[in-house]
Design an enzyme around this catalytic site. Sequence first.
Site, PDB file in Angstrom:
ATOM      1  N   HIS A  16       0.857  -1.194   0.000  1.00 28.27           N
ATOM      2  CA  HIS A  16       0.000   0.000   0.000  1.00 28.27           C
ATOM      3  C   HIS A  16       0.885   1.233   0.000  1.00 28.27           C
ATOM      4  O   HIS A  16       1.255   1.746   1.057  1.00 28.27           O
ATOM      5  CB  HIS A  16      -0.932  -0.040   1.219  1.00 28.27           C
ATOM      6  CG  HIS A  16      -1.967   1.043   1.249  1.00 28.27           C
ATOM      7  ND1 HIS A  16      -3.112   0.971   2.021  1.00 28.27           N
ATOM      8  CD2 HIS A  16      -2.053   2.230   0.611  1.00 28.27           C
ATOM      9  CE1 HIS A  16      -3.830   2.064   1.859  1.00 28.27           C
ATOM     10  NE2 HIS A  16      -3.203   2.860   1.006  1.00 28.27           N
ATOM     11  N   HIS A  18       1.274   4.749  -2.445  1.00 26.75           N
ATOM     12  CA  HIS A  18       0.927   5.583  -3.603  1.00 26.75           C
ATOM     13  C   HIS A  18       2.223   6.256  -4.038  1.00 26.75           C
ATOM     14  O   HIS A  18       2.806   7.031  -3.254  1.00 26.75           O
ATOM     15  CB  HIS A  18      -0.109   6.638  -3.213  1.00 26.75           C
ATOM     16  CG  HIS A  18      -1.365   6.044  -2.645  1.00 26.75           C
ATOM     17  ND1 HIS A  18      -2.497   5.840  -3.401  1.00 26.75           N
ATOM     18  CD2 HIS A  18      -1.663   5.596  -1.396  1.00 26.75           C
ATOM     19  CE1 HIS A  18      -3.446   5.297  -2.647  1.00 26.75           C
ATOM     20  NE2 HIS A  18      -2.959   5.132  -1.418  1.00 26.75           N
ATOM     21  N   HIS A 196      -9.448   0.649  -1.511  1.00 24.40           N
ATOM     22  CA  HIS A 196      -9.466   1.328  -0.217  1.00 24.40           C
ATOM     23  C   HIS A 196     -10.884   1.216   0.335  1.00 24.40           C
ATOM     24  O   HIS A 196     -11.859   1.521  -0.379  1.00 24.40           O
ATOM     25  CB  HIS A 196      -9.139   2.813  -0.367  1.00 24.40           C
ATOM     26  CG  HIS A 196      -7.681   3.120  -0.561  1.00 24.40           C
ATOM     27  ND1 HIS A 196      -6.931   2.589  -1.566  1.00 24.40           N
ATOM     28  CD2 HIS A 196      -6.853   3.943   0.142  1.00 24.40           C
ATOM     29  CE1 HIS A 196      -5.688   3.062  -1.484  1.00 24.40           C
ATOM     30  NE2 HIS A 196      -5.611   3.882  -0.455  1.00 24.40           N
ATOM     31  N   GLU A 199     -11.355   3.222   5.711  1.00 26.83           N
ATOM     32  CA  GLU A 199     -10.355   4.153   6.258  1.00 26.83           C
ATOM     33  C   GLU A 199     -11.147   5.207   7.039  1.00 26.83           C
ATOM     34  O   GLU A 199     -11.050   5.292   8.263  1.00 26.83           O
ATOM     35  CB  GLU A 199      -9.538   4.793   5.120  1.00 26.83           C
ATOM     36  CG  GLU A 199      -8.504   5.815   5.593  1.00 26.83           C
ATOM     37  CD  GLU A 199      -7.785   6.504   4.408  1.00 26.83           C
ATOM     38  OE1 GLU A 199      -8.291   6.461   3.271  1.00 26.83           O
ATOM     39  OE2 GLU A 199      -6.720   7.119   4.666  1.00 26.83           O
ATOM     40  N   ASP A 277       1.637   3.990   2.790  1.00 29.65           N
ATOM     41  CA  ASP A 277       0.609   4.826   2.157  1.00 29.65           C
ATOM     42  C   ASP A 277       1.227   5.988   1.369  1.00 29.65           C
ATOM     43  O   ASP A 277       1.434   5.866   0.165  1.00 29.65           O
ATOM     44  CB  ASP A 277      -0.388   5.332   3.204  1.00 29.65           C
ATOM     45  CG  ASP A 277      -1.773   5.602   2.635  1.00 29.65           C
ATOM     46  OD1 ASP A 277      -2.000   5.331   1.441  1.00 29.65           O
ATOM     47  OD2 ASP A 277      -2.645   6.086   3.393  1.00 29.65           O
ATOM     48  N   ASP A 278       1.500   7.103   2.025  1.00 33.37           N
ATOM     49  CA  ASP A 278       2.075   8.294   1.382  1.00 33.37           C
ATOM     50  C   ASP A 278       3.213   8.804   2.273  1.00 33.37           C
ATOM     51  O   ASP A 278       3.074   9.813   2.971  1.00 33.37           O
ATOM     52  CB  ASP A 278       0.991   9.378   1.236  1.00 33.37           C
ATOM     53  CG  ASP A 278      -0.189   8.886   0.421  1.00 33.37           C
ATOM     54  OD1 ASP A 278      -0.052   8.816  -0.801  1.00 33.37           O
ATOM     55  OD2 ASP A 278      -1.225   8.539   1.025  1.00 33.37           O
TER      56      ASP A 278
HETATM   57  N1  HPA Z   1      -6.803   7.184   1.038  1.00 34.69           N
HETATM   58  C1  HPA Z   1      -7.439   7.437  -0.100  1.00 34.69           C
HETATM   59  N2  HPA Z   1      -6.827   7.907  -1.173  1.00 34.69           N
HETATM   60  C2  HPA Z   1      -5.524   8.105  -1.120  1.00 34.69           C
HETATM   61  C3  HPA Z   1      -4.813   7.872   0.031  1.00 34.69           C
HETATM   62  C4  HPA Z   1      -5.487   7.369   1.168  1.00 34.69           C
HETATM   63  O1  HPA Z   1      -4.928   7.112   2.249  1.00 34.69           O
HETATM   64  N3  HPA Z   1      -3.530   8.180  -0.239  1.00 34.69           N
HETATM   65  C5  HPA Z   1      -3.480   8.593  -1.518  1.00 34.69           C
HETATM   66  N4  HPA Z   1      -4.685   8.551  -2.059  1.00 34.69           N
HETATM   67 ZN    ZN Z   2      -3.841   4.718   0.383  1.00 40.98          ZN
END
Ligand code: HPA
Ligand code: ZN
Length: 335
Positions: A16, A18, A196, A199, A277-278
């Site tokens: 996971h 991006h 996703h 969350e 994630d990011d």
């Molecule tokens: N959630 C949804 N979209 C996203 C995320 C996330 O954590 N990170 C980058 N795009």
């Molecule tokens: Zn994500």
Amino acid sequence: MDLAAFVRALPKAELHLHIEGSLEPEMMFALAHRNGVRLPWASVAETRAAYAFTDLQSFLDLYYAGAAVLIHAQDYYDLAFAYFTRAHADGVVHAELFFDPQTHTGRGISIETVLAGLERAGAEAMSRYGISSRLIMCFLRHLSEEEGFATLAQMLPHIGRIHGVGLDSSEKGHPPAKFARLFERCRELRLHVVAHAGEEGPPAYIVEALDLLKAERIDHGVRAADDPALMRRLAHEQVALTVCPLSNVKLCVFDRIEHHNLKQLLDAGLKVTINSDDPAYFGGYIAENYLQSARALGLNAAELKQIARNSLEASFVDAATRAPWLARLDAMSST
Ligand code: HPA
Ligand code: ZN
């Protein structure tokens, strides 16, 4: 071996990530300069100071603004190779990278440009570091299903270059059901499916991702804990959750990492993985996510090994590719 060294030594897969979310402010400014793009911030320090998010949307607004510096294949290469270099240092042996074609095609960048840069970085990561990788294209769920179909049509000539599809961006108000026909078409194309869900959205979105999209993994999924029947199902079916602890804290899904439910999910028998994630926005790459989770939640070595094992098992590689990684993991001491 201290905990940080142990975590880094674990052979692990990142499932996971991006790639646009690995754009560090320094590179953002370098690319803005190289490409003559104006950013809404005056400096790297001002950019970092703006990374005080209140929810997913407050992050996404900034993240899409930052991605505007990516123009040429070389930019995508630089971005992804920098990620692979950090991932290698963190003990990642395999990475399945998300990218958002619509974030780029919406600004007039061609899919070929994006793919060319990412693929060259992937090839270089294999030859330099021995990291294998796959690309998963995500549809932006705040856009329509029709726009998703148009993106899929643009990708069709290149379809052999991607491994799967995902669903990301603003979750609330954009349930998986909105994309049921699109994902059905993607499955007919034999693409792997992830999404996703859970969350910020309710457990019902996780159920929809499983039943309507036939998602093979759930990205995040932490809100499953609100639904005991879903928890039993996820444990029974061993659907992997790609949990991102530092992301969840930065986006206020949990108020602090000590209150994260990762250990609760693990103790309930769910196939939990840890991911970043990011990472450029959320304060740490994958090893930092393992380490801070271990410290805050008291995860022991056996639990950390289990999480790394889950990541290797939940990846989309074949058993023969996975076997040497699992053997290396099994050879590590748990004490
Ligand atoms: N959630 C949804 N979209 C996203 C995320 C996330 O954590 N990170 C980058 N795009
Ligand atoms: Zn994500």
